[in-house]
Design an enzyme around this catalytic site. Structure first.
Site, PDB file in Angstrom:
ATOM      1  CB  SER A 106      -0.963  -0.044   1.195  1.00 54.06           C
ATOM      2  OG  SER A 106      -1.947   0.939   1.069  1.00 54.06           O
ATOM      3  CG  ASP A 250      -2.450   3.963  -1.993  1.00 58.30           C
ATOM      4  OD1 ASP A 250      -3.217   3.896  -2.969  1.00 58.30           O
ATOM      5  OD2 ASP A 250      -2.586   3.252  -0.987  1.00 58.30           O
ATOM      6  CG  ASP A 254      -6.009   0.877  -1.067  1.00 56.06           C
ATOM      7  OD1 ASP A 254      -5.122   1.759  -1.021  1.00 56.06           O
ATOM      8  OD2 ASP A 254      -6.037  -0.091  -0.282  1.00 56.06           O
TER       9      ASP A 254
END
Length: 462
Positions: A106, A250, A254
């Site tokens: 992430s 990112d 998401d």
């Protein structure tokens, strides 16, 4: 170097020794544990798992290890290659697969990677399921397939396009409406897969796209968490290009943040507020965000006649509460948009489309839109404790201290005052208490945080 084993997946730094980092051996072990859990959970002879990754440097290595492990268990793998988290989530049910694995850390820096685990709906596993996988890994309860029963890998690199077509088909999305607005948008894809997906999506809406860091090389040009202090380049670019706004995602796409036309931050807390404003204006209903998200979503929801609920921090907790309350939109204040009409996962492509529709229909500038919303300011601090202190006991004392106020203890302690709030949460990995506050001015938010931190020191005796 770090390896974090949690219910939502396995996250760690590349290199170093086993059990302390995300080494090849650790990768294989946890991929095998997930595969074994699927075999026990699905109770089927033939299983299928969708696998995709972001563009970080270790991605191809980690993906090859994961896929080889799964076929070693006799599981068929659908390899999406470079993808996004929401794209993999959408692909799982479309492929009628039994689960999915997204290889991404992430917003974490380049030395990190992770295995994010999905069920057959393309949704993150719950706490019970995650705990079972960790137990299987700890016991190394693996039984690999014999030669005639090995799985196979099939390639499918079309899913970003399929995802875009899915977004365009949503009832509240009309590409022709957006095309008439003639938007010009700067996109910061942080040299990951957002640099592929977001420009492609915008072009379908007739948007003029200015690309910034959109080559999926995995060499992040700045800290990949989409926060103000990391986004100087796009803020300058929006002004220089005379663009209508900027979009930042990112590495796994998401989390979504916008830049106003004057180069200022729209505020990632307000990404969800704006998207909810559009959806609620078309289809009134309820909303959900987590306890650490802005009160502005509650205000907008109530303005549209809906009911707002707060869930414990974590996407899976927000999804559970959304299903319970039949919320029509929700998410997290970090720029994560969950729109059930599409799927139950944070999705920057869906969020971008909803925002484009809002701007196209409302007119005016993005800065004017931001100024039209209730204005709140956040403070995010932490207080370090010595390891021997009982953090749960400290939080309980704080809950008792403020028992005359509106208090929630579903995730740490949140105290809602009339004009502001404070949320106290313990870290799962270090002896600290996170102190989040929100108020109508930054000074008030900081002052409240400092006051609460001093009270924590008093009740803990430090």
């Amino acid at each position: 170097m770090t390896l974090i084993k949690s219910i939502s997946g396995i996250r760690g730094t590349i290199g170093g020794v086993t059990n302390d980092n995300l080494t090849p051996l650790d990768t294989v072990k946890f991929a095998a544990a997930y595969g074994v859990w699927l075999q026990e959970y699905a109770k089927k002879d033939k299983l299928k798992v969708v696998v995709g990754r972001d563009a970080r440097l270790s991605g191809e290595m980690i993906q090859n290890l994961v896929m080889s492990t799964l076929i070693g268990l006799g599981i068929e793998v659908v390899n999406l290659g470079l993808s996004t988290t929401p794209t993999v989530e959408i692909a799982v049910p479309l492929e009628e697969a039994d689960g999915g694995i997204i290889l991404t850390a992430s917003h974490n820096p380049k030395q990190w990677n992770a295995l994010k685990l999905l069920n057959e709906k393309g949704e993150f596993l719950n706490a019970k399921e995650g705990a079972l996988i960790l137990k299987i890994a700890e016991e190394e309860r693996f039984n690999f397939a014999e030669i005639d029963d090995l799985g196979i890998i099939t390639e499918n690199d079309a899913y970003i396009d399929i995802h875009i077509d899915h977004v365009l088909s949503l009832p509240l999305i009309n590409a022709e409406t957006v095309k008439k607005a003639n938007f010009k948008v700067v996109v910061d894809g942080v040299n990951s897969t957002g640099g592929i997906a977001i420009p492609k999506l915008l072009e379908e809406f007739g948007v003029e796209v200015v690309k910034l860091y959109c080559e999926p090389t995995g060499h992040f040009p700045h800290n990949p968490e989409p926060l103000k202090e990391h986004l100087g380049a796009i803020c300058e670019k929006v002004v220089k290009e005379n663009a209508d706004f900027g979009i930042v995602v990112d590495p796994d796409v998401d989390r979504l943040a916008f830049i106003c036309n004057d180069g200022s931050m729209f505020g990632e807390e307000y990404t969800l507020v704006a998207c909810a404003d559009y959806v609620l204006g078309k289809t009134p209903g309820n909303t959900v965000s987590n306890l650490s998200s802005s009160r502005a979503l509650r205000d907008i929801t109530e303005k549209h006649g809906g009911t707002y609920k707060a869930a414990a921090v974590g996407e899976v907790n927000v999804v559970i509460e959304m299903k319970k309350t039949k919320a029509i939109i929700g998410g997290e204040g970090n720029g994560g948009i969950i729109y059930p009409e599409s799927h139950y996962g944070r999705d920057s492509l869906v969020g971008t489309a909803l925002f484009l529709m809002l701007m196209a229909e409302r007119g005016g500038s993005v800065l004017e839109l931001r100024n039209s919303y209730p204005s709140y300011f956040m403070s995010k601090k932490k207080i370090e404790l010595t390891p021997e202190l009982d953090v749960d006991a400290i939080l309980e004392k704080m809950a008792i201290k403020y028992s005359q106020e509106q208090v929630s203890t579903i995730d740490g302690v949140k105290v809602d005052f009339k004009a502001n709030w404070v949320h106290l949460r313990k870290s799962n990995t270090e002896p600290i208490i996170r102190v989040y506050t929100e108020a109508e001015t930054q000074k008030e938010a900081d002052t409240l945080a400092d006051k609460i931190m001093e009270e924590i020191r008093e009740v803990s005796g430090i």
